[in-house]
Motif scaffolding. Sequence first.
Motif, PDB file in Angstrom:
ATOM      1  N   SER A 124       0.822  -1.204   0.000  1.00 53.44           N
ATOM      2  CA  SER A 124       0.000   0.000   0.000  1.00 53.44           C
ATOM      3  C   SER A 124       0.860   1.260   0.000  1.00 53.44           C
ATOM      4  O   SER A 124       0.563   2.228  -0.707  1.00 53.44           O
ATOM      5  N   LEU A 125       1.936   1.242   0.790  1.00 53.94           N
ATOM      6  CA  LEU A 125       2.846   2.392   0.843  1.00 53.94           C
ATOM      7  C   LEU A 125       3.573   2.606  -0.486  1.00 53.94           C
ATOM      8  O   LEU A 125       3.876   3.743  -0.860  1.00 53.94           O
ATOM      9  N   LEU A 126       3.848   1.517  -1.188  1.00 51.33           N
ATOM     10  CA  LEU A 126       4.616   1.595  -2.438  1.00 51.33           C
ATOM     11  C   LEU A 126       3.738   1.661  -3.686  1.00 51.33           C
ATOM     12  O   LEU A 126       4.256   1.795  -4.790  1.00 51.33           O
ATOM     13  N   ARG A 127       2.418   1.569  -3.515  1.00 46.20           N
ATOM     14  CA  ARG A 127       1.530   1.334  -4.663  1.00 46.20           C
ATOM     15  C   ARG A 127       1.642   2.384  -5.759  1.00 46.20           C
ATOM     16  O   ARG A 127       1.502   2.078  -6.944  1.00 46.20           O
ATOM     17  N   PHE A 179      -6.690  -5.345  -3.047  1.00 49.20           N
ATOM     18  CA  PHE A 179      -6.970  -4.353  -2.000  1.00 49.20           C
ATOM     19  C   PHE A 179      -5.798  -3.401  -1.757  1.00 49.20           C
ATOM     20  O   PHE A 179      -5.949  -2.188  -1.850  1.00 49.20           O
ATOM     21  N   ALA A 180      -4.625  -3.947  -1.439  1.00 43.26           N
ATOM     22  CA  ALA A 180      -3.504  -3.083  -1.050  1.00 43.26           C
ATOM     23  C   ALA A 180      -3.073  -2.145  -2.166  1.00 43.26           C
ATOM     24  O   ALA A 180      -2.632  -1.021  -1.904  1.00 43.26           O
ATOM     25  N   PRO A 199      -2.610   2.603   3.736  1.00 43.53           N
ATOM     26  CA  PRO A 199      -2.008   1.593   4.623  1.00 43.53           C
ATOM     27  C   PRO A 199      -2.914   1.060   5.735  1.00 43.53           C
ATOM     28  O   PRO A 199      -2.919  -0.140   5.996  1.00 43.53           O
ATOM     29  N   TRP A 200      -3.675   1.947   6.430  1.00 35.74           N
ATOM     30  CA  TRP A 200      -4.460   1.465   7.568  1.00 35.74           C
ATOM     31  C   TRP A 200      -5.574   0.506   7.149  1.00 35.74           C
ATOM     32  O   TRP A 200      -5.686  -0.592   7.714  1.00 35.74           O
ATOM     33  N   PRO A 201      -6.406   0.850   6.169  1.00 34.99           N
ATOM     34  CA  PRO A 201      -7.385  -0.139   5.705  1.00 34.99           C
ATOM     35  C   PRO A 201      -6.728  -1.410   5.162  1.00 34.99           C
ATOM     36  O   PRO A 201      -7.268  -2.506   5.344  1.00 34.99           O
ATOM     37  N   SER A 202      -5.573  -1.268   4.533  1.00 34.65           N
ATOM     38  CA  SER A 202      -4.860  -2.438   4.012  1.00 34.65           C
ATOM     39  C   SER A 202      -4.399  -3.349   5.144  1.00 34.65           C
ATOM     40  O   SER A 202      -4.459  -4.573   5.038  1.00 34.65           O
ATOM     41  N   ASP A 225      -7.470  -5.117   6.423  1.00 34.64           N
ATOM     42  CA  ASP A 225      -7.841  -6.153   5.461  1.00 34.64           C
ATOM     43  C   ASP A 225      -6.941  -7.371   5.601  1.00 34.64           C
ATOM     44  O   ASP A 225      -7.409  -8.512   5.574  1.00 34.64           O
ATOM     45  N   GLY A 226      -5.644  -7.126   5.778  1.00 36.98           N
ATOM     46  CA  GLY A 226      -4.702  -8.232   5.938  1.00 36.98           C
ATOM     47  C   GLY A 226      -4.958  -9.031   7.199  1.00 36.98           C
ATOM     48  O   GLY A 226      -5.000 -10.266   7.168  1.00 36.98           O
ATOM     49  N   VAL A 227      -5.157  -8.321   8.314  1.00 37.08           N
ATOM     50  CA  VAL A 227      -5.426  -9.012   9.579  1.00 37.08           C
ATOM     51  C   VAL A 227      -6.755  -9.760   9.504  1.00 37.08           C
ATOM     52  O   VAL A 227      -6.868 -10.918   9.920  1.00 37.08           O
TER      53      VAL A 227
END
Length: 202
Positions: free
Chosen positions: A60-63, A121-122, A127-130, A133-135
């Motif tokens: 997400s940070l690198l998207r 998604f990511a 980042p926070w929603p991602s 979603d991951g957890v």
Amino acid sequence: MAEKIKNKTVFFNPFSKNNPVVVQILGICSVLAVTAKLEPALVMGMSVIAVLAFSNVIISLLRNTIPTNIRIIVQLVVVAGLVIIVNQLLLAFAYDVAMQLSVFIGLIITNCILMGRLEAFAMANSPWPSFLDGVGNGVGYTVILLIVAFFRELFGSGTLFGLQVMPDGYVPNGLMILPPMALIIVGCIIWVHRSINKDIQE
């Protein structure tokens, strides 16, 4: 308020309505392979949660900087790096379980759930929603692992987490610890889930 509701939906939906195993039918291979006992199933689930959550955040940070034509390669590199870290931590602090899981920790790299969430998604969210979603997807996956492992260990070995729980004289059912039985249990979970959630489209 709307953002909080969205984040809550992102986190809780994979527990049931959009469970990666029983709804999306992803990650079945590891469900068959590591659920003969509860302990390795739990460790595998926790490993997937960690890798999925942090890989989602990193991607997400690198998207916005990842070229489209190499995005899958970048995703694989991020996941592989995190899997190596998890594997080394298990070897250092839970060696016996790491040996039980054998190659299956490494095969997290090819888990369809991870690549699906990174791509779907990511790559499109902050980042926070991602992370949520991951957890959420990791927990949804882990819940199914633990349900399957519970029945397989209980009836296949007469134990739970290695502790004898069945009465003396109980003869373990060897069929329960064979991989086909895991598939049958997953099929039963899917049947119950679809019966309860009739609104889920095929």
